[in-house]
Write an enzyme that holds these catalytic residues in place. Sequence first.
Site, PDB file in Angstrom:
ATOM      1  N   HIS A 191       0.827  -1.205   0.000  1.00  0.00           N
ATOM      2  CA  HIS A 191       0.000   0.000   0.000  1.00  0.00           C
ATOM      3  C   HIS A 191       0.860   1.254   0.000  1.00  0.00           C
ATOM      4  CE1 HIS A 191      -3.272  -2.813   1.139  1.00  0.00           C
ATOM      5  NE2 HIS A 191      -3.852  -2.066   0.229  1.00  0.00           N
ATOM      6  N   GLU A 433     -10.834 -10.628  -4.687  1.00  0.00           N
ATOM      7  CA  GLU A 433      -9.387 -10.530  -4.420  1.00  0.00           C
ATOM      8  C   GLU A 433      -8.891 -11.681  -3.565  1.00  0.00           C
ATOM      9  OE1 GLU A 433      -8.437  -6.758  -2.607  1.00  0.00           O
ATOM     10  OE2 GLU A 433     -10.187  -6.793  -1.323  1.00  0.00           O
ATOM     11  N   CYS A 504      -9.205  -3.403 -10.588  1.00  0.00           N
ATOM     12  CA  CYS A 504      -8.660  -2.191  -9.975  1.00  0.00           C
ATOM     13  C   CYS A 504      -7.311  -2.416  -9.287  1.00  0.00           C
ATOM     14  CB  CYS A 504      -9.665  -1.585  -8.997  1.00  0.00           C
ATOM     15  SG  CYS A 504     -10.100  -2.680  -7.645  1.00  0.00           S
TER      16      CYS A 504
HETATM   17  C1  PEP Z   1      -6.232  -4.994  -4.733  1.00  0.00           C
HETATM   18  O1  PEP Z   1      -6.014  -5.778  -3.806  1.00  0.00           O
HETATM   19  O2  PEP Z   1      -5.959  -5.231  -5.921  1.00  0.00           O
HETATM   20  C2  PEP Z   1      -6.813  -3.682  -4.461  1.00  0.00           C
HETATM   21  C3  PEP Z   1      -7.119  -2.866  -5.440  1.00  0.00           C
HETATM   22  O3  PEP Z   1      -6.965  -3.317  -3.149  1.00  0.00           O
HETATM   23  P1  PEP Z   1      -5.745  -2.778  -2.263  1.00  0.00           P
HETATM   24  O4  PEP Z   1      -4.568  -2.563  -3.168  1.00  0.00           O
HETATM   25  O5  PEP Z   1      -6.204  -1.528  -1.633  1.00  0.00           O
HETATM   26  O6  PEP Z   1      -5.537  -3.894  -1.298  1.00  0.00           O
HETATM   27 MG    MG Z   2      -6.912  -5.426  -1.862  1.00  0.00          MG
END
Ligand code: PEP
Ligand code: MG
Length: 580
Positions: A191, A433, A504
């Site tokens: 992140h 996910e 995403c």
């Molecule tokens: C993902 O896991 O691909 C996602 C978009 O969520 P994050 O990156 O915030 O975990």
């Molecule tokens: Mg995620």
Amino acid sequence: MEILRGIAVAPGIAIAEAVVLDAEDYRIPERTVAAENLERQREILQHAFTASTDELTRQRSQWSNELGQEAADIFNWHRGVLQTPQLREQIGQLIDESHFSAAYATSLVMRKFQRRFQRMRDPLLAERVRDVRDIERRLLRHILGETREDLAHLTSPAVLVTHDLTPSIAATLSSTEVVGVAMDVGGAASHTSILLRAMGLPSVVGVADLSSHVSGGDLIIVDGVNDLVIVAPDEPTLKQYRDQQQRYVKIREELGDLRDLPAKTLDGETFQLLANVEFPSEVASCIDEGSDGIGLYRTEFLYLQGSTDPTEEEQFEAYREVIGGMSGKPVTIRTFDLGADKYTQGKSAEREPNPMLGLRSIRYSLQQLDMFKIQLRAVLRAATEGEVRLMFPLIISLMEFRQAKMVLHDAMEDLEDEGIPFNRDIEIGIMVETPAAAIQCRDFVREVGFVSIGTNDLVQYILAVDRGNEKVSQYYSSAHPAVLRTLHDVIRTCRRAGVSCSLCGEMAGQPLYTMLLAGLGLRQFSMGPHDIPEVKKLLRMCKIKQMERVARRALSFETERQVVNYLRAQTRKLLPDDPI
Ligand code: PEP
Ligand code: MG
């Protein structure tokens, strides 16, 4: 000059003097400071002693009420050590005479102190080593907290060099003079890395041991294109990078011409290119880069930014700002994805042994119902002001999805009883996910309004590779055949069921995967706003049949290497000048 290799996570070139941030959980390296900075180091030290003593006084009265005299005695001992004048004098002397940083001088003196106890024969006294370590950490926490404060007051551009960076500290960098970041640890999909990318700060992570041999004031080049960090560059290298920096800015400007053009293929198929955001302030760059809406609003950053938990009104205002800023374009709000590397570990008394598989995301929200309901109320209220969708993260079962929906309906009933306007018809979807959600996608599409594939986590869980750990980053790849086949299944299942499907994860913004994903049938991509123009450029050069051929061929390979080599060759044919 020293050239070091890491993992580039945010493109671009940064050239500036280093500002170094040490970490309290990590060995503090020998670090000296310039003479004009010594006074500040003495101030920081003074503050750390005062703050630590005050903290202990508060904790002592709290714990002695709950745990009795024995606990109070331990705090008294800690306070007594801090009040020993010789201790502060010794540290101060190292700052004055050896010009050591407050952090290094403290850790040096405290380590000496620990060794004295280690040598004692009496087992009770030897036990004190742990207490001394505790005192050291407390002091360092305050010293480093002050140093972090200094980041906010930088007066000239700087490259931040650090062992590690939490997403919450990374989030504060956009309002500082930091122009690039280089870190000892970290993976491409963490992140923190995603945030650095979103902020457009050229960054390289996973540069082993970097922070221990860079000093504040060293000239640093962060090459976020070729995975390099260069310490103390020579003149020819510096010139070469200054030229490259200008070329990079020019390429970005040229991509800006695409802003108002549709993401339409040569044979007329239109794609939706959406943006991922963490903060309302990013809406401006979504508009600038020509996004068709927001496909992922990571709301948990509301928790990571402030020192207190966000209230319903604060959340409502943040959501309204994003919805209003997008002027009628769709906005997908994801409920809090707290836990793992975000928020909960630092806050809890006991860290989880395996946080990525622990109490995170929707699981955490479902155990913190008050917090969850407040968020849902704020979203439902804000959703009257635009086209808003609500998305639950990290779902693994239908029961979990239904439970989250029940809490949502509870929140709706409360709002109704209170006569507060809200959007009852908000569309509800899930992130796919986890392997469980992907494998069971056929069941989910009967109940959900839409699906968004989160490949950052999906890849981590399919391959059993921590997305934030540089030691295993060579295993973390979205091009693994198992990932490709999973994506193929999920996209096909959604299309057959007529359920809208977007992706995403970071993969959506990487040109390497554009033809593959489009060829698999994906029509909605959601990515960091800065990635939109290049993906658009590529789509506008292609036909659907051609991309379907690319996807079929990519799916036929048995190894990740073959997939990457093939996709790279195909993409380079169209974008010969771009680093892919
Ligand atoms: C993902 O896991 O691909 C996602 C978009 O969520 P994050 O990156 O915030 O975990
Ligand atoms: Mg995620």
